[in-house]
Design an enzyme around this catalytic site. Structure first.
Site, PDB file in Angstrom:
ATOM      1  N   CYS A 110       0.851  -1.188   0.000  1.00 23.14           N
ATOM      2  CA  CYS A 110       0.000   0.000   0.000  1.00 23.14           C
ATOM      3  C   CYS A 110       0.884   1.234   0.000  1.00 23.14           C
ATOM      4  CB  CYS A 110      -0.894  -0.036   1.245  1.00 23.14           C
ATOM      5  SG  CYS A 110      -2.004   1.373   1.386  1.00 23.14           S
ATOM      6  N   HIS A 153      -9.207  -3.779  -2.328  1.00 29.96           N
ATOM      7  CA  HIS A 153      -8.208  -3.072  -1.517  1.00 29.96           C
ATOM      8  C   HIS A 153      -8.574  -1.585  -1.427  1.00 29.96           C
ATOM      9  CE1 HIS A 153      -3.902  -2.275  -0.235  1.00 29.96           C
ATOM     10  NE2 HIS A 153      -4.290  -1.078  -0.608  1.00 29.96           N
ATOM     11  N   GLU A 154      -8.888  -0.976  -2.583  1.00 31.10           N
ATOM     12  CA  GLU A 154      -9.218   0.454  -2.591  1.00 31.10           C
ATOM     13  C   GLU A 154     -10.561   0.733  -1.926  1.00 31.10           C
ATOM     14  OE1 GLU A 154      -6.858   2.495  -3.221  1.00 31.10           O
ATOM     15  OE2 GLU A 154      -5.567   0.926  -4.020  1.00 31.10           O
ATOM     16  N   HIS A 157     -10.180   1.149   1.672  1.00 33.57           N
ATOM     17  CA  HIS A 157      -9.721   2.486   2.078  1.00 33.57           C
ATOM     18  C   HIS A 157     -10.895   3.434   2.303  1.00 33.57           C
ATOM     19  CE1 HIS A 157      -5.408   2.342   2.113  1.00 33.57           C
ATOM     20  NE2 HIS A 157      -5.321   1.863   0.887  1.00 33.57           N
TER      21      HIS A 157
END
Length: 185
Positions: A110, A153-154, A157
């Site tokens: 990351c 993954h994003e 966030h």
């Protein structure tokens, strides 16, 4: 232009907040944010620009990583012949997913984490997503492989979740039931 100094690092409170939905039409500021996120990712994958500006290479960048708590991220996966190469996802959602899981066999990284974090990060192997583009058009896609992993993954966030939150602390390389490894090479 976003530089590494603009990307906040783990421990910053914005990375743990749930980001706010964006509204359409996008403001000039929000449109610029989208352009900047994608520009960073594309530039970070260009060896000359990456070296010139000191950029760490990445395939995705979410607004919270530049200290903007809004539900948008950019992905750029040029070596994948699947649904997209460059992609801005505004107010993204996973609408369905496979039972089967996957993980990157070498682990995830990351841009907001300046250390190696060993371990498998379980992700859905296939996802159906819904998001909006910068014009407010709804997009629906089915993703698998690296695009699916990167999208998850994003999206994490945007929900205040870091990739290492998914790693089994007691046994980082523990088998994940029903999961097949994804190898990037």
């Amino acid at each position: 232009m976003i530089l590494m100094k603009d990307i906040i690092r783990e421990g910053h409170p914005t990375l743990r907040k749930k980001a706010k939905e964006m509204s359409f039409p996008l403001s000039t500021e929000d449109r610029q944010l989208c352009d900047d996120l994608l520009e960073y990712i594309v530039n970070s994958q260009d060896d000359k620009l990456s070296e010139k500006y000191g950029l760490r290479s990445g395939i995705g960048l979410a607004a919270p990583q530049v200290n903007v708590s809004k539900r948008v991220f950019a992905l750029h996966i040029p070596d994948d012949d699947k649904p997209f190469e460059k992609f801005i996802a505004i107010n993204p959602k996973i609408v369905s997913h496979s039972v089967e899981k996957t993980y990157i066999s070498t682990g995830e990284g990351c841009l907001s984490v300046d250390r190696e974090v060993p371990g498998y990060v379980p992700r859905y192997a296939r996802i159906s997503i819904k998001a909006f583009d910068t014009e407010g058009n709804e997009m629906k896609m089915r993703l698998k492989g690296l695009p699916a992993i990167a999208f998850q993954h994003e999206l994490d966030h945007l929900n205040g979740i870091m990739f290492y939150d998914h790693i089994d602390e007691s046994d980082p390389y523990n088998d994940i039931p029903g999961a097949l490894p994804f190898d990037r090479e």
